[in-house]
Design a protein around this motif. Sequence first.
Motif, PDB file in Angstrom:
ATOM      1  N   ALA A  78      37.018 -44.703 -68.315  1.00 28.27           N
ATOM      2  CA  ALA A  78      37.185 -43.513 -69.155  1.00 28.27           C
ATOM      3  C   ALA A  78      35.885 -42.731 -69.254  1.00 28.27           C
ATOM      4  O   ALA A  78      35.878 -41.495 -69.228  1.00 28.27           O
ATOM      5  CB  ALA A  78      37.677 -43.918 -70.542  1.00 28.27           C
ATOM      6  N   ALA A  79      34.767 -43.437 -69.368  1.00 22.77           N
ATOM      7  CA  ALA A  79      33.463 -42.769 -69.446  1.00 22.77           C
ATOM      8  C   ALA A  79      33.160 -42.028 -68.151  1.00 22.77           C
ATOM      9  O   ALA A  79      32.693 -40.874 -68.166  1.00 22.77           O
ATOM     10  CB  ALA A  79      32.373 -43.790 -69.741  1.00 22.77           C
ATOM     11  N   ASP A  80      33.423 -42.661 -67.015  1.00 24.95           N
ATOM     12  CA  ASP A  80      33.157 -42.012 -65.732  1.00 24.95           C
ATOM     13  C   ASP A  80      34.052 -40.787 -65.539  1.00 24.95           C
ATOM     14  O   ASP A  80      33.596 -39.742 -65.067  1.00 24.95           O
ATOM     15  CB  ASP A  80      33.377 -43.001 -64.586  1.00 24.95           C
ATOM     16  CG  ASP A  80      32.306 -44.085 -64.531  1.00 24.95           C
ATOM     17  OD1 ASP A  80      31.225 -43.872 -65.119  1.00 24.95           O
ATOM     18  OD2 ASP A  80      32.556 -45.132 -63.905  1.00 24.95           O
ATOM     19  N   ASP A  81      35.318 -40.920 -65.919  1.00 20.28           N
ATOM     20  CA  ASP A  81      36.257 -39.817 -65.728  1.00 20.28           C
ATOM     21  C   ASP A  81      35.911 -38.602 -66.583  1.00 20.28           C
ATOM     22  O   ASP A  81      36.241 -37.463 -66.214  1.00 20.28           O
ATOM     23  CB  ASP A  81      37.683 -40.275 -66.064  1.00 20.28           C
ATOM     24  CG  ASP A  81      38.231 -41.275 -65.046  1.00 20.28           C
ATOM     25  OD1 ASP A  81      37.651 -41.369 -63.947  1.00 20.28           O
ATOM     26  OD2 ASP A  81      39.206 -41.964 -65.374  1.00 20.28           O
ATOM     27  N   SER A  82      35.279 -38.834 -67.732  1.00 29.18           N
ATOM     28  CA  SER A  82      35.000 -37.722 -68.654  1.00 29.18           C
ATOM     29  C   SER A  82      33.527 -37.313 -68.655  1.00 29.18           C
ATOM     30  O   SER A  82      33.065 -36.671 -69.601  1.00 29.18           O
ATOM     31  CB  SER A  82      35.419 -38.111 -70.077  1.00 29.18           C
ATOM     32  OG  SER A  82      34.643 -39.210 -70.539  1.00 29.18           O
ATOM     33  N   LEU A  83      32.790 -37.659 -67.592  1.00 32.15           N
ATOM     34  CA  LEU A  83      31.360 -37.341 -67.561  1.00 32.15           C
ATOM     35  C   LEU A  83      31.107 -35.845 -67.723  1.00 32.15           C
ATOM     36  O   LEU A  83      30.216 -35.436 -68.474  1.00 32.15           O
ATOM     37  CB  LEU A  83      30.728 -37.848 -66.257  1.00 32.15           C
ATOM     38  CG  LEU A  83      29.236 -37.544 -66.082  1.00 32.15           C
ATOM     39  CD1 LEU A  83      28.405 -38.170 -67.206  1.00 32.15           C
ATOM     40  CD2 LEU A  83      28.739 -38.029 -64.713  1.00 32.15           C
TER      41      LEU A  83
END
Length: 460
Positions: free
Chosen positions: A10-15
């Motif tokens: 989720a963190a990578d997708d919403s960078l």
Amino acid sequence: MSDLDRALAAADDSLEKSLERLFGLLRIPSISTDPAYKNGCRETADWLKRELATLGFEAALRETPGHPVVLAKQPKAGAPHVLFYGHYDVQPVDPIEKWETPPFEPRIATTKEGKKVIVARGSSDDKGQVMTFVEACRAWKAATGELPVGVTILLEGEEECGSINLPGFLDEAKEELAADVALVCDTTMWGEGAPAITSSLRGLVYEEITVRAADRDLHSGMYGGAARNPLHVLSKIVADLHDADGRVTLPGFYDGVPVVPDTLREEWRALGLDAAKFLGPIGLSIPAGESDRMVIEQIQSRPTCDVNGMWGGYTGAGAKTVIASEARAKVSFRLVGDQDPSKVKQAFRAFVRERLPADCSVEFEGHKGSKAIQLPFDSPSLAKARAALADEWGVAPVTIGSGGSIPVVGDFKRTLGLDTLLIGFALDDDRIHSPNEKYDLESFRKGVRSWIRILAALAG
């Protein structure tokens, strides 16, 4: 996928969205030292309050005589609870002409080495670091609908002007701030790609002394050889503070100095910080501290004594042959472990008085002292955070001490009874407090991922 893997994804997708939010925060000028930016500080606090509320935190602005504190809380029954601290105020931007672009217009730049960096005032100190934790919480909420631990977030607006009102706030709100461990993200990594946990901060004793002899400055031709010279007296006292091996000679000075575990000393040795690497860039080559200690020990885990200034008599241009009536010095001691600032102060004053000739007098001016802060070497929280950082970065984090002080860590220990994990993702070349402050994009991205892992680890 595990909950942890889902949160990391989720963190990578919403960078990109995370960067948009960080840029929105960086655009608000929140210079706490300048009254002209009072509204900017409040606007920043309001912005953070709104963002935290969207993540399910019970968020509020708590007024102080200065800038407000942002306090947000999200408990979790049956889970450990952490207190995260950061600050939303920033340093002045002067000299403005040195900035390549306006300091409150954040941008992504590429360095000559090809690295992507975020350039803006506050990008590293401390808005970028604060947002690594906020975005980690966002990723957990997006992936699982909840945080793995209970979290309280405390963001102050006066760190850059001395945190004058924070101790009073902590005392008033200590029941609300109850937690199992405190987390601070306002420190640096050991180096690029090498995470670090700062596990100790040295304390401080600072003394000013004045040695007096004759009732006025004397003609050295008439009185030289007979009249006592305070500069000679003070010079000898200062010289006696260290022995030939670099050890401080005050009786009892090393009482309370902890023994560093051999495993940790070997970790430090493996870092290769020798005299050439540390002292070479400043034009020196020979360590002046305890001769049986590594350089890295001398600067972070051992106590010190330094003369910070010494003067007396005539110091202007040309010649004036006088014997000064008084000599002065400023002396500081950096403390570690359980060294007692009051005992060190008393030992120093006794040391000076014992070496004072009968026809001299001495006057002391003391400043507020502080004890060192040491996270226990066997702390479970430290072990969990180390493992989490190693999983993210692929290398074991360096557990280091800091030669300086971070006052809030002492306040957390004294007022709240909390040990603190100091984990930051800044680099030494981030130009903190200088024009063109930057924060590596990779520091931000992996900082978010690191906090995701640390929160999971602390949850057990």
